[in-house]
Design an enzyme around this catalytic site. Structure first.
Site, PDB file in Angstrom:
ATOM      1  CD  GLN A 172      -2.734   1.181   2.502  1.00 52.84           C
ATOM      2  OE1 GLN A 172      -2.187   1.399   3.573  1.00 52.84           O
ATOM      3  NE2 GLN A 172      -4.033   0.957   2.387  1.00 52.84           N
ATOM      4  CE1 TYR A 186      -4.153   7.788   6.602  1.00 50.07           C
ATOM      5  CE2 TYR A 186      -2.073   7.316   5.518  1.00 50.07           C
ATOM      6  CZ  TYR A 186      -2.913   7.168   6.603  1.00 50.07           C
ATOM      7  OH  TYR A 186      -2.512   6.425   7.677  1.00 50.07           O
ATOM      8  NE  ARG A 224     -12.982  -4.522  12.389  1.00 47.35           N
ATOM      9  CZ  ARG A 224     -14.161  -3.930  12.558  1.00 47.35           C
ATOM     10  NH1 ARG A 224     -14.451  -3.374  13.716  1.00 47.35           N
ATOM     11  NH2 ARG A 224     -15.041  -3.903  11.579  1.00 47.35           N
TER      12      ARG A 224
END
Length: 411
Positions: free
Chosen positions: A108, A178, A354
Site C-alpha cells: 500500500q 490521507y 480484524r
C-alpha cells in the site's frame, strides 16, 4: 471434510484461483492493509515479515503491507515504512517469505498528508489547505504545486521500487483523508486553483498519482486503489461524488481493481471500524494533555457505530452498479456467508482485516469447513495496538520482537 458453499450457477467460488490484472491469486481473499506498527527507522523488521507470513500460511490469496509512505513528511510516524533504496533488501526478504507460502503480496503506497505526524517526522505535514490537526495539536501547511508534482513522482518511484522488491501489486491509498483523499474532500480542500473547487479539480491530484503509478509499472504488477465512498463527516466526500470518481478511474484504464472503503483518519477515525470505540484503551496510550482530552471529550471524536456483517455493502452496491471494473468488498467480511454474498452481489474479491488479526488461519479453516465462524467480537481494541505492533488483544502475541532499539533489516 471440505464443505462447499451453495452459490447460484456462474457465481465465482471465493476460494478458487482468480486473476487480478497481470497476476493470478490462489483465491479471492485479500488481507486488508492494517497498519502493523512493526517497522523501525522506516525499514523492515523480522516482526513485519513474520506478521505477513502468518496470513500467507493461513490461506489468504494476497496480503497487504500497510502504509508504505512515498515521502518522509508523508508518514504518520517517523518509524513508518518509507520507500527508498535502503528499504529494498528488507522488502525483498518479506516478499520472498510470503511467496514461499504460496500467497501474493501487495504494497500500500501513499502520503498521509494532514494525517501525518509533523512532530514525529520533524517535518511539516501537508494538506490541500491549511488545516489544524487535533491529535498533534499543530497545523498542516498548504501543499504547493511543486509539492504536488514531487509527490506524484514519489508515487511513481515507489511503485517502481515495489516491482524491484518483488511485490505482485501496489495499492494506491485514495482513502481516509490521507493526502489524495483530502484533495477529494470539500471539507478539507478549500483551494482556489486548479486543484480545488469542482469535483474535476479536486480529483486532478489523485488522478495524476494513479496515472503516474501505472506508467511506472506497466503491466509488470497489478495496480489497485483504495477509494473512499464516504468520509463520514458533514461536508466531506460522499457517495454522490465517489460514483463519478469511480467511473473516471475506470475510463482511465489504469487500475486493475478498486477496494471500497469509508471514514477519515483525520476527522472520524471510527467510521470505518464498526463496533465498540475503545476510549479507555486509547486514552491509556496517549501522552498528556491528549490523555485527559480523550477522557473528557473522547466520545465526540471516537464514535461508536453498530456492527453487522458486510456493513459497507449497501454503499458499495451503488459503485458496483455504476462500473464494470473489478471491485474489492471490505467491511465486515468475517466468514463464508459474507464472502459468498460478496460474490453473489458481483464483487470480484473480498478484503478482511480484524477477523484475520483475530485468526490468521481463518481462511484455511473456512476451506476445511464452510460453517467455521469468526471469533472476532469487533471490540476494536486492536485499533489501539498499532502504536506497539498491531495484534488482537484477545490472543497471545506470537513472539513479537519489535520494540525500541531492535534492529531493522537493511541487507
Amino acid at each position: 471434510m471440505t464443505q462447499t458453499s451453495h452459490q447460484p450457477p456462474g457465481t465465482p467460488d471465493v476460494l478458487a484461483p482468480a486473476t487480478l490484472g497481470p497476476i493470478t491469486l490462489r483465491n479471492r481473499v485479500v488481507k486488508a492493509a492494517t497498519y502493523e506498527g512493526m517497522s523501525r527507522d522506516s525499514l523492515v523488521t523480522q516482526d513485519l515479515i513474520d506478521f505477513h507470513v502468518r496470513y500467507a500460511q493461513g490461506g489468504v490469496g494476497m496480503t497487504t503491507v500497510a502504509y508504505c509512505a512515498v515521502a518522509p513528511e508523508g508518514r504518520t510516524d517517523r518509524h513508518q515504512m518509507l520507500w527508498r533504496p535502503e528499504a529494498l533488501p528488507g522488502l525483498r526478504k518479506l516478499t520472498d517469505a510470503v511467496h514461499a507460502e504460496g500467497a501474493a503480496v501487495s504494497a500500500q503506497i501513499g502520503h498521509a498528508g494532514p494525517v501525518a505526524n509533523p512532530k514525529s517526522n520533524r517535518l511539516p505535514a501537508l494538506s490541500p489547505s491549511r488545516h489544524f490537526h487535533k491529535t498533534t495539536l499543530s497545523f498542516a501547511k498548504e501543499a504547493s504545486r511543486a509539492d504536488l508534482e514531487r509527490i506524484v513522482r514519489n508515487h511513481a518511484d515507489a511503485a517502481a521500487m515495489a516491482v524491484e522488491a518483488g511485490f505482485d501489486c501496489v495499492e494506491i491509498h485514495l482513502g481516509h483523508n490521507y493526502l489524495a483523499s483530502s484533495f477529494l474532500s470539500p471539507r478539507v480542500n478549500h483551494r482556489k486553483d486548479e486543484y480545488g473547487g469542482s469535483l474535476e479539480n479536486r480529483f486532478r491530484f489523485p488522478r495524476e498519482i494513479v496515472r503516474a503509478v501505472r506508467e511506472a509499472v506497466g503491466d509488470r504488477i497489478a495496480v489497485i486503489a483504495k477509494l473512499n465512498m464516504d468520509d463520514g463527516v458533514p461536508g466531506g466526500f460522499w457517495l454522490d461524488e465517489a460514483i463519478p470518481v469511480a467511473r473516471l478511474l475506470e475510463s482511465d484504464g489504469c487500475l486493475d481493481a478498486l477496494e471500497l472503503t469509508v471514514g477519515s483518519s483525520l476527522l472520524n477515525p471510527m467510521y470505518l471500524f464498526r463496533g465498540d470505540a475503545p476510549l479507555h484503551e486509547f486514552a491509556q496510550i496517549m501522552p498528556e494533555p491528549m490523555k485527559t482530552g480523550i477522557k473528557l471529550v473522547g466520545k465526540k471524536v471516537l464514535h461508536s457505530y453498530p456492527y453487522e456483517d458486510a456493513y459497507l455493502l449497501d454503499q458499495a452496491r451503488q459503485i458496483r452498479s455504476a462500473v464494470d471494473m473489478p471491485l474489492i468488498l471490505l467491511g465486515g467480511i468475517t466468514g463464508r456467508p459474507s464472502m459468498d454474498l460478496a460474490m453473489k452481489e458481483g464483487f470480484q474479491f473480498v478484503a478482511m482485516g480484524r477477523a484475520l488479526l483475530r485468526e490468521p488461519d481463518l481462511i484455511n479453516r473456512i476451506r476445511a469447513d464452510a460453517d467455521t465462524p469468526s471469533l472476532c467480537i469487533h471490540c476494536n481494541k486492536c485499533f489501539v495496538t498499532i502504536y506497539g505492533g498491531t495484534r488482537c488483544v484477545l490472543v497471545e502475541s506470537p513472539g513479537r520482537r519489535t520494540a525500541a532499539g531492535k534492529t531493522p533489516i537493511t541487507g
